[in-house]
Scaffold this active site. Structure first.
Site, PDB file in Angstrom:
ATOM      1  N   SER A 251       0.838  -1.208   0.000  1.00 34.89           N
ATOM      2  CA  SER A 251       0.000   0.000   0.000  1.00 34.89           C
ATOM      3  C   SER A 251       0.867   1.250   0.000  1.00 34.89           C
ATOM      4  CB  SER A 251      -0.897   0.007   1.236  1.00 34.89           C
ATOM      5  OG  SER A 251      -1.657  -1.176   1.282  1.00 34.89           O
TER       6      SER A 251
HETATM    7  C1  LIG Z   1      -3.020  -4.473   0.431  1.00 34.28           C
HETATM    8  S1  LIG Z   1      -2.463  -6.103   0.615  1.00 34.28           S
HETATM    9  C2  LIG Z   1      -1.673  -6.076   2.187  1.00 34.28           C
HETATM   10  C3  LIG Z   1      -0.545  -5.125   2.291  1.00 34.28           C
HETATM   11  C4  LIG Z   1       0.350  -5.361   3.463  1.00 34.28           C
HETATM   12  N1  LIG Z   1      -0.307  -5.189   4.735  1.00 34.28           N
HETATM   13  C5  LIG Z   1       1.635  -4.553   3.390  1.00 34.28           C
HETATM   14  O1  LIG Z   1       2.349  -4.474   4.358  1.00 34.28           O
HETATM   15  O2  LIG Z   1       1.958  -4.010   2.362  1.00 34.28           O
HETATM   16  C6  LIG Z   1      -3.959  -6.993   1.026  1.00 34.28           C
HETATM   17  C7  LIG Z   1      -3.733  -8.447   1.323  1.00 34.28           C
HETATM   18  O3  LIG Z   1      -4.920  -8.969   1.890  1.00 34.28           O
HETATM   19  C8  LIG Z   1      -4.933 -10.348   1.604  1.00 34.28           C
HETATM   20  N2  LIG Z   1      -6.280 -10.889   1.848  1.00 34.28           N
HETATM   21  C9  LIG Z   1      -7.397 -10.714   1.116  1.00 34.28           C
HETATM   22  N3  LIG Z   1      -8.424 -11.398   1.651  1.00 34.28           N
HETATM   23  C10 LIG Z   1      -7.937 -12.016   2.748  1.00 34.28           C
HETATM   24  C11 LIG Z   1      -8.522 -12.864   3.727  1.00 34.28           C
HETATM   25  N4  LIG Z   1      -9.814 -13.221   3.668  1.00 34.28           N
HETATM   26  N5  LIG Z   1      -7.740 -13.317   4.727  1.00 34.28           N
HETATM   27  C12 LIG Z   1      -6.426 -12.969   4.795  1.00 34.28           C
HETATM   28  N6  LIG Z   1      -5.831 -12.180   3.883  1.00 34.28           N
HETATM   29  C13 LIG Z   1      -6.570 -11.689   2.884  1.00 34.28           C
HETATM   30  C14 LIG Z   1      -4.490 -10.401   0.153  1.00 34.28           C
HETATM   31  O4  LIG Z   1      -4.005 -11.680  -0.209  1.00 34.28           O
HETATM   32  C15 LIG Z   1      -3.420  -9.301   0.107  1.00 34.28           C
HETATM   33  O5  LIG Z   1      -2.132  -9.838   0.202  1.00 34.28           O
END
Ligand SMILES: C[S@@+](CC[C@H](N)C(=O)[O-])C[C@H]1O[C@@H](n2cnc3c(N)ncnc32)[C@H](O)[C@@H]1O
Length: 406
Positions: A78
């Protein structure tokens, strides 16, 4: 995976990271010393291998890590600005137990800095590729103490609970009961919640002992959508090619034939006399102050043809009733140098709808034109049922979102 860390890249990154901290302060993303210290310490470039350093350390640039076959981003690093904003909202203190939903590694490392050696950080992701990547990056950057778990976060991560802070980094349509069960009594959850076609990162604290939550802050944001059990497909109501409404409430009926006919009529233009600024605050007010609101989106072609104002290009709150609709526009106010808000209304009752919309614009400008005027509450389903349905509430599978303006 073993990599040999390039120290010359670390050296080149250091001044860019310091500059990013300064910019984030100027942008009001960083507002506290602990967050400044964390962002100034964690080597963001080690979580974005292969990307140009200038891009990695630009405050407003997200980096896509993984897309699905249709090109939709599934995971991203992000933008540093929203990460800083959410860390400030979370208020993580040394010794806290923190759960991050959605991994990448970088934000978890920032959380580890904030929680300190006596704290515990767990990050969970549904995608095994992302989990493996986060583990590698965290180890490389020296954050072996962060726990990375592969699971659908719908169920939380029970074996680390209770958590003082839960920080969600994917766009959530709802708050699963597990997150509330695993949140400590005085815990806080920061979640990019999507409702009425928009997303706000909301810091929720418990509101009394009954299980409800109340916002302590909210900020505009955008995130990749939640996958797994909590994935949600928004309802899109097509009006004509390139013109559609985005709505939450599946029980709402739209006469799309009448709306399509209205869209073809010449719009009525009306001006409110009210100031236009703080667009995200005004947007939230318009969407949550009448049950007849919906987000209207118009494609580039319709805008280039002059049939719709550019304000509808990125989505604009519309008032939909009586087989017609109205949406917000703006113009320069020569006297103040700022903007005045106005309305374009289509349909047989254009005058009435325009007047109702202008009233809302004036109400906001006179009563609520500032940051943070809304109080957002989340009421779990069992409690919401006892309280009865509310006109302006957004009802979700596990609870209800209400917004009050004071
Ligand atoms: C914006 S990214 C995370 C960015 C991260 N926090 C960073 O440090 O850059 C969103 C993440 O949420 C995960 N995600 C989506 N749905 C999810 C779920 N139901 N449970 C766990 N992770 C999930 C996706 O696989 C993705 O990697």
């Amino acid at each position: 995976m073993t990599t040999i860390r390039d120290r010359s890249v670390d050296d080149a990154a250091a001044p860019l990271r310091a500059a990013m901290v300064r910019e984030l302060r100027d942008l009001d993303g960083i507002t506290s010393e602990p967050v400044a210290a964390a962002v100034g310490t964690v080597p963001r470039h080690l979580f974005a291998i292969g990307e140009p350093l200038e891009k990695v350390y630009a405050p407003d640039t997200p980096l896509v890590i993984k897309r699905n076959d249709d090109g939709l981003a599934l995971s991203s690093l992000s933008a540093a600005h929203i990460q800083a904003v959410m860390l400030e909202q979370a208020g993580v203190e040394p010794g806290m137990r923190v759960l991050e939903v959605g991994s990448g590694g970088y934000n978890a490392a920032l959380l580890a800095e904030l929680a300190g050696a006596s704290g515990e950080v767990t990050t969970v992701d549904i995608d095994p590729d992302i989990v493996a990547r986060a583990r590698t990056c965290l180890d490389e950057a020296g954050y072996e103490r962060v726990r990375v778990v592969r699971a659908d976060a719908e169920h939380g991560v029970p074996d680390g609970a209770p958590y003082d802070r839960i920080i969600v980094t994917a766009g959530a349509f709802d708050i699963p009961p597990a997150w509330l069960d695993q949140l400590a009594g005085r815990g806080r959850i920061v979640v990019p919640l999507r409702w009425r076609g928009v997303t706000r990162s909301i810091a929720f604290d418990r509101d009394g002992d009954g299980g409800a939550l109340a916002s302590s802050s909210y900020r505009l944001c955008g995130f990749v959508p939640m996958q797994g059990i909590g994935a949600h497909r928004e309802l899109v109501v097509p009006i004509e090619d390139g013109l559609f409404l985005r709505v939450d409430d599946r029980s709402r009926h739209f006469d799309t034939g009448a709306l399509a006919a209205a869209a073809r009529t010449r719009p009525l233009e009306a001006w409110s006399g009210a100031a236009y600024d703080l667009p995200d605050e005004l947007e939230l007010f318009l969407l949550t102050s009448t049950p007849r609101a919906a987000m209207l989106h118009a494609g580039r072609e319709l805008i280039d043809q002059g049939r719709f104002d550019a304000s509808a290009g990125r989505g604009v709150p519309a008032l939909v009733r009586d087989g017609g609709f109205a949406y917000r526009i703006r113009r320069v106010n020569e006297a103040t140098g700022g903007f005045e808000s106005g309305v374009l209304a289509h349909g047989p009752q254009a005058e009435t709808i325009a007047e109702e919309y202008c009233d809302l614009l004036r109400r906001w400008a006179t009563g609520f034109r500032r940051r943070g005027a809304a109080r957002i509450r989340y009421i779990p389903a069992a409690l919401a049922a006892a309280g009865g349905a509310q006109d302006l509430a957004s009802v979700k599978p596990h609870g209800t979102v209400t917004v009050s303006w004071a």
